[in-house]
Design a protein around this motif. Structure first.
Motif, short mmCIF file in Angstrom:
data_model
loop_
_atom_site.label_atom_id
_atom_site.label_comp_id
_atom_site.label_asym_id
_atom_site.label_seq_id
_atom_site.Cartn_x
_atom_site.Cartn_y
_atom_site.Cartn_z
N PRO A 1 3.60 -7.61 15.29
CA PRO A 1 4.89 -6.84 14.81
C PRO A 1 4.41 -5.50 14.64
CG PRO A 1 4.56 -9.04 12.94
CD PRO A 1 3.72 -8.98 14.37
N GLU A 2 2.96 -5.42 14.86
CA GLU A 2 2.62 -4.22 14.73
C GLU A 2 2.79 -3.81 16.03
OE1 GLU A 2 -1.43 -4.31 14.22
OE2 GLU A 2 -1.13 -5.04 11.56
N ARG B 1 13.14 -11.72 16.09
CA ARG B 1 12.77 -10.62 15.57
C ARG B 1 13.97 -11.18 14.46
NH1 ARG B 1 13.76 -5.54 19.44
NH2 ARG B 1 11.18 -5.04 19.57
N ARG B 2 14.93 -12.45 14.74
CA ARG B 2 15.91 -12.51 14.05
C ARG B 2 15.48 -13.98 13.08
NH1 ARG B 2 19.01 -12.79 18.97
NH2 ARG B 2 17.81 -15.16 19.01
N GLY C 1 12.41 -10.38 26.85
CA GLY C 1 13.46 -9.77 25.99
C GLY C 1 13.65 -10.84 24.96
N GLU C 2 14.10 -12.26 25.49
CA GLU C 2 15.04 -12.39 23.99
C GLU C 2 13.78 -13.27 23.87
OE1 GLU C 2 17.49 -15.06 22.47
OE2 GLU C 2 17.89 -13.31 24.25
#
Length: 325
Positions: free
Chosen positions: A280-281, A322-323, A315-316
């Motif tokens: 996340p960072e 994230r979801r 990317g996916e």
């Protein structure tokens, strides 16, 4: 003082009636001494078995002598035989194209008689002396390539089979006058058996040493790779250079892991990219920045490799995390 040779042994003589020179390999040459080390020619007594299928022993007393021009004109064919060299007194350096080997009293080494060798006596006290056991290749149980791996390696005769062989070689010379013809075959067999036992044991030790070296190089190589994953020039060539080994040997080292060098580098880079994409960072870093950060210069190559390894595109993979988060 050496014992006189019995009937089944003879002293090698040249055409002039003088003792011939027992060659360790090539033709011995004499030089004037210079400094603490000087090349030497040999003044010796060479004792040879006449009925032992080529097995014989030579005793060589070595001393620094002035040059003898006539000796340089002589040419003796190289002998296709294995020679076990035992230094009895003094210190000797055996020189070859790949370097030199220094031997002291009690040291043994193996030499292939067909390969040129220059012997250098380290002049200290007394006269350097060596005992050389000459063996036809057919009598040794190891393949020629295995024996060459053991060639020109120092072997101490302080214990074990090496000590037994050294004693046997000395005894062959010291007690030769008391040996009868009927005992010759047994002495030959004992000498060959002791050499075979010594060399097979040394081969096993060399194999273990080689295996340990490869394991050590593998660890060092992996550490080097981890520290340079962000370097686009990282390759088998640069890794081998850092480890001071050939590229070919580097590939042999990585075969232990059943993975090529390039495959290992790509796997580690992909893992670093995956970790950054999941961190996340580092959400503010684009996929392009992350892939170039870890050495992937081509976007297509990176995307295909990532999908093959993790079942989805970079990317996916990030969007999925994230979801979930």
């Amino acid at each position: 003082m050496e014992s006189a040779a019995p009937e089944w042994m003879r002293t090698e003589l040249d055409s002039s009636g003088h003792h011939s020179t027992p060659r360790w390999a090539g033709e011995a040459s004499s030089w004037s001494p210079s400094g603490p080390e000087s090349r030497w020619s040999s003044q010796h007594h060479s004792v040879t078995s006449t009925a032992a299928e080529g097995v014989h022993v030579s005793v060589v007393d070595l001393s620094a002598l002035p040059p003898d021009p006539s000796r340089h004109e002589k040419s003796t064919p190289h002998r296709k035989e294995w020679q076990v060299i035992l230094v009895s007194d003094g210190h000797v350096s055996l020189c070859r194209k790949r370097g030199s080997l220094r031997l002291g009293p009690g040291d043994l080494t193996l030499w292939w008689g067909a390969e040129p060798l220059e012997a250098v006596a380290v002049v200290r006290e007394g006269t350097p002396r060596a005992t050389v056991l000459h063996l036809p290749p057919s009598l040794l149980p190891l393949h020629h390539s295995r024996l060459r791996e053991l060639m020109a390696r120092p072997l101490s005769s302080t214990s074990g089979v090496a000590a037994l062989l050294a004693c046997h070689m000395r005894d062959l010379v010291e007690h030769s006058a008391t040996v009868r013809l009927a005992q010759l075959a047994w002495l030959k067999q004992a000498a060959v058996s002791l050499v075979a036992a010594l060399l097979t044991g040394a081969t096993e030790e060399l194999r273990e040493e080689s295996s340990l070296r490869r394991e050590t190089l593998l660890r060092i190589g992996k550490t080097h790779i981890e520290l340079h994953l962000d370097d686009p020039s990282l390759s088998p060539t640069t890794i081998a250079a850092a480890l001071h080994i050939s590229v070919r040997y580097l590939h042999c080292v990585f075969q232990q892991d059943l993975m090529t060098v390039n495959r290992y580098v790509q796997t580690r880079r992909l893992e670093r990219c995956r970790r950054d994409l999941a961190d996340p960072e580092k959400e503010g870093l684009s996929v392009e920045v992350i892939r170039t950060r870890w050495g992937f210069q081509d976007a297509t190559v990176f995307s295909r490799a990532f999908k093959k390894a993790y079942g989805t595109t970079p990317g996916e993979y990030r969007r999925r995390l994230r979801r979930r988060g």
